[in-house]
Design a protein around this motif. Structure first.
Motif, PDB file in Angstrom:
ATOM      1  N   SER A  98       9.564   9.179  -5.646  1.00 39.93           N
ATOM      2  CA  SER A  98       9.348   7.780  -6.035  1.00 39.93           C
ATOM      3  C   SER A  98      10.217   6.892  -5.139  1.00 39.93           C
ATOM      4  O   SER A  98      11.373   6.594  -5.446  1.00 39.93           O
ATOM      5  CB  SER A  98       9.707   7.578  -7.506  1.00 39.93           C
TER       6      SER A  98
ATOM      7  N   ASP B 210       4.063  10.757  -1.105  1.00 42.44           N
ATOM      8  CA  ASP B 210       4.098  12.095  -1.686  1.00 42.44           C
ATOM      9  C   ASP B 210       5.479  12.739  -1.536  1.00 42.44           C
ATOM     10  O   ASP B 210       5.619  13.956  -1.601  1.00 42.44           O
ATOM     11  CB  ASP B 210       3.040  12.983  -1.029  1.00 42.44           C
TER      12      ASP B 210
ATOM     13  N   ASP C   5      -1.884   2.267 -10.919  1.00 43.70           N
ATOM     14  CA  ASP C   5      -0.977   3.167 -10.216  1.00 43.70           C
ATOM     15  C   ASP C   5      -1.478   3.549  -8.816  1.00 43.70           C
ATOM     16  O   ASP C   5      -0.920   4.454  -8.191  1.00 43.70           O
ATOM     17  CB  ASP C   5      -0.752   4.438 -11.033  1.00 43.70           C
TER      18      ASP C   5
ATOM     19  N   THR D  63      -2.464  10.443  -5.754  1.00 44.73           N
ATOM     20  CA  THR D  63      -3.716  11.162  -6.008  1.00 44.73           C
ATOM     21  C   THR D  63      -4.825  10.239  -6.490  1.00 44.73           C
ATOM     22  O   THR D  63      -5.991  10.639  -6.532  1.00 44.73           O
ATOM     23  CB  THR D  63      -3.494  12.264  -7.058  1.00 44.73           C
TER      24      THR D  63
ATOM     25  N   CYS E 243       3.861   4.530  -7.520  1.00 43.53           N
ATOM     26  CA  CYS E 243       2.424   4.726  -7.561  1.00 43.53           C
ATOM     27  C   CYS E 243       2.114   6.218  -7.572  1.00 43.53           C
ATOM     28  O   CYS E 243       2.995   7.061  -7.406  1.00 43.53           O
ATOM     29  CB  CYS E 243       1.751   4.038  -6.363  1.00 43.53           C
ATOM     30  N   ASP E 244       0.832   6.537  -7.736  1.00 45.32           N
ATOM     31  CA  ASP E 244       0.352   7.913  -7.773  1.00 45.32           C
ATOM     32  C   ASP E 244      -0.572   8.134  -6.577  1.00 45.32           C
ATOM     33  O   ASP E 244      -1.683   7.601  -6.545  1.00 45.32           O
ATOM     34  CB  ASP E 244      -0.396   8.166  -9.080  1.00 45.32           C
TER      35      ASP E 244
END
Length: 497
Positions: free
Chosen positions: A262, A259, A371, A363, A360-361
């Protein structure tokens, strides 16, 4: 599209095989002497923790009372008069007083399996070791998790909610862990909630339909499952049970915060014995993102060929197709990688990098999504005996790094955690290993050396993890640069124990 699920027969097979193996292995860690001139380190705050206990999985009326007249078996069976600190007894409650290795020294960051109560039950059906971590004080912390003799694990009722086991990446049917407890559940009311081991973030969610009981653990460790069912009278009932996830041989997992921009960190494993320099893009002695994936290793002339094509396990081999499909853990890798391994019909390669997590994400909680923030991990299913291997982490780059990032390296040997390095194990007073935004593209962390000695006289398969320090007195990590390690291996491997 869902990956193949593990059948109940495979889970039972693994449970029988792993229950004893997880409790029987042991490990030690020690720092390397010798300092390189260019090492440096700085840090910030951090930490982690957990607690044990699994609700009503097992009765808590205890096991047999300790007896002082039982002879001490050198291989750790039955209760004895004193706590022992040798390798064969590490992690055992030798004197059956409810405390483990309370008089034994250790190195911060070291981890060991642990088993409370009469050691003779450590391989009994229904019994599982927990994990103890070495504290900043050089003493062992509490034994967290597991199912132990002092909890009556050997007499627990497996027909109700009970422990499960699975390899990493497998799609697990959590309902199988409820046994007969779920027989009277009202359709559509069943809910599973999974708590992941410390450091796993994001924790995969429970997916699936009718009922939603599909769970895919991407990392090793002990997961906690809470199951709640609705009853015909309008009430609810719940139970809790553990899910133990692990793989044979050496498995190294790299985690970091996702978080903070990137950020791309890369895991590297250096070939046994060789002390040639590292190569960020990969070389014949450096397993990493550019030469150790399924695409690279399935090439006609792969760069990585550390072992024999003719040997058979437990000797090291390049490829091994296990007749028990669940033991081919690469087959279950997410993002379509597992299917790529499976299509080769050769089993899994050692070493291998299952995933290269570029971006990646955080969330996303569905591990099947491309992701999802999956961990980087390198595996050697059948490690060589008496040969050191070295672990490194490279800060490859960052597009928009907003803050420091803290790498965490977990080292597992034969399904058991043997070191948890990064948040723990470094500096005096203890602080986490830290990569600053300015380190992107240059920083390289020489993490630790790992060795699997020959099995001891008790037949135990141990591993030794030695963190690499810049200064051993202050326990500062060996933080160096890409330029340095591409010209130098770093400090020599330690002598064989």
């Amino acid at each position: 599209m869902r990956r193949p699920r593990l059948s109940s027969s495979l889970l039972i097979f693994m449970g029988a095989a792993v229950s004893g193996a997880g409790a029987a292995v042991s490990c030690s860690a020690a720092g390397i002497h010798g300092v390189l001139d260019d090492g440096s380190g700085d840090g910030g705050g951090g930490g982690g923790g957990g607690d044990d206990g699994f609700g009503n999985v097992f009765p808590s009326d205890g096991g047999p009372a300790p007896t002082s007249d039982v002879a001490v078996n050198p291989c750790g069976s039955a209760c004895g008069p004193t706590e022992l600190c040798d390798q064969a007894n590490l992690g055992l409650d030798d004197d059956c007083d409810g405390m483990i290795d309370e008089e034994c020294a250790c190195i911060p960051g070291q981890a060991s399996s642990c088993f409370r109560g009469d050691p003779s039950y450590r391989s009994a059906m229904g019994c599982f070791p927990g994990t103890q971590l070495c504290l900043e004080t050089g003493t062992w912390g509490p034994c967290v998790g597991g199912l132990h003799a002092d909890q009556g694990c050997f007499s627990s009722d497996a027909t109700g909610c009970h422990a499960m086991q699975a390899p990493p990446f497998a799609n697990v049917d959590l309902k199988e862990g409820t046994g007969s407890f779920s027989d009277d559940a009202v359709a559509g009311t069943e809910v599973w909630k999974v708590t992941c081991p410390a450091g796993i973030d994001p924790c995969p969610g429970v997916e699936g339909e009718a009922p939603p009981d599909d769970f895919t653990p991407l990392q090793s460790g002990e997961y906690r499952v809470r199951y709640t069912k609705g009853l015909a009278n309008g009430g609810t009932e719940s139970c809790e049970y553990p899910l133990f996830v692990g793989a044979r041989g050496l498995r190294v997992e790299l985690e970091w915060e996702h978080d903070r921009g990137s950020i791309d960190l890369d895991l590297h494993l250096h070939a046994p014995v060789s002390m040639q320099p590292w190569e960020m893009a990969g070389s014949a002695v450096d397993c990493g993102w550019n030469n150790c994936t399924v695409d690279d290793l399935s090439a006609e002339e792969p760069q990585i060929r550390w072992f024999s094509d003719l040997s058979t396990p437990p000797d090291p081999v390049n490829w091994f197709l296990d007749p028990v499909e669940s033991n081919n853990t690469c087959y279950y890798a997410p993002r379509g990688v597992g299917e790529a391994w499976r299509s080769l019909r050769k089993g899994c390669h050692s070493p291998r990098l299952d995933l290269d997590n570029v971006s990646c994400d955080p969330t996303i909680t569905d591990p099947d999504e491309p992701d999802f923030c999956a961990p980087e991990n390198i595996n050697v299913d059948f490690p060589p005996s008496d040969q050191w291997m070295r672990i490194g982490v490279h800060y490859y780059g960052a597009l928009d790094a907003r803050d420091d990032v803290h790498p965490r390296v977990k080292i597992y040997c034969n399904r058991a955690l043997r070191a948890d390095l990064g948040p723990k194990g470094y500096y005096t007073p203890e602080q986490p290993v830290t990569f600053a935004p300015r380190d992107a593209g240059t920083r390289f962390w020489l993490v630790a050396d790992v060795l699997f000695p020959e099995p001891d006289e008790c037949g135990q398969q141990t591993c030794i993890v030695q963190p690499i320090y810049h200064e051993e007195e202050t326990k500062s990590p060996r933080l160096t640069t890409e330029l340095f390690v591409e010209e130098s291996f770093g400090p020599d491997y330690p002598p064989l124990p």
